[in-house]
Design an enzyme around this catalytic site. Sequence first.
Site, mmCIF file in Angstrom:
data_model
loop_
_atom_site.group_PDB
_atom_site.id
_atom_site.type_symbol
_atom_site.label_atom_id
_atom_site.label_comp_id
_atom_site.label_asym_id
_atom_site.label_seq_id
_atom_site.Cartn_x
_atom_site.Cartn_y
_atom_site.Cartn_z
ATOM 1 N N ASP A 57 22.670 -14.738 32.685
ATOM 2 C CA ASP A 57 21.339 -14.299 33.089
ATOM 3 C C ASP A 57 20.487 -15.540 33.308
ATOM 4 O OD1 ASP A 57 19.539 -14.387 30.276
ATOM 5 O OD2 ASP A 57 21.648 -13.875 29.947
ATOM 6 N N ASP A 142 13.821 -5.475 30.172
ATOM 7 C CA ASP A 142 13.898 -6.429 29.066
ATOM 8 C C ASP A 142 12.830 -6.044 28.051
ATOM 9 O OD1 ASP A 142 13.698 -8.598 27.335
ATOM 10 O OD2 ASP A 142 13.895 -10.107 28.904
ATOM 11 N N GLU A 144 11.521 -6.642 24.419
ATOM 12 C CA GLU A 144 11.529 -7.504 23.226
ATOM 13 C C GLU A 144 10.106 -7.940 22.928
ATOM 14 O OE1 GLU A 144 13.033 -11.611 23.991
ATOM 15 O OE2 GLU A 144 13.588 -10.806 25.962
#
Length: 258
Positions: A57, A142, A144
């Site tokens: 990534d 994503d 987080e």
Amino acid sequence: MRWLLLALLPLALLAASCSTTDYDFVSTAPIKPRFKDSDPQDFGYRTPHSHEVHGIDVSKWNGNIDWPTVKGSGVSFVFIKATEGKDRVDQTFDAYWRGARAAGIAHAPYHFYYFCSTPDEQADWFIRNVPKAAVMLPPVLDAEWNPMSPTCRKRPPPADVRAQLQRFLDRLEAHYGKRPIIYTTVDFHRENMVGAFGKYPLWLRAVADHPENVYGRKWHFWQYTSTGIVPGIKGDTDINVFAGSHQNWKSWVAQVSR
């Protein structure tokens, strides 16, 4: 002839047992790591190196990438940062996905979620900046915490987190026609995601132990290091593995890339 058949039977049974479609496809035989690592970890017998399909990534921090060299090194997929919050685009996104596509690497864009704007604002921003042509594999959320963010360190209660993420996921699936992948970290998952989002492919960060030991659930992708060394990329690179065999991978890609 009978003694020959009896001698071959154990080998046939062994071969059959190795054709499993279990998505934790692990061999106990020693396997040489495919990529170098500037800070390697000992994962024991459940090492990520026993998996057949590896990927990376990337974001603007990875700089100029030689995509044919990356492809030749054994990289099968790449998750590419596209957007962040409701108003940020990664400056390398367009060049990266076009480079990955030209090199024949399966690719998907990801969005870094901020809790200081609404899921609809962020979905609108992602859709505005990520063309359907850039979404070969499913788009990625994503999810987080970002304690170092200069603009947004807000942490809503778990119920609000789940509701926001679900709304964002629904918007992306409706637009791109693919069920998104969720990337997350240990602390965020523990505080917000335990027992939730079971229908989504999970991409889990676990840099010191096997993800099933850390998260206690099945996964599709495992980010096992942030200090990998990949030919064609200068500096440390995140490296991941797919949970299944090469055949599992081919089947999954064929299904999700339609």
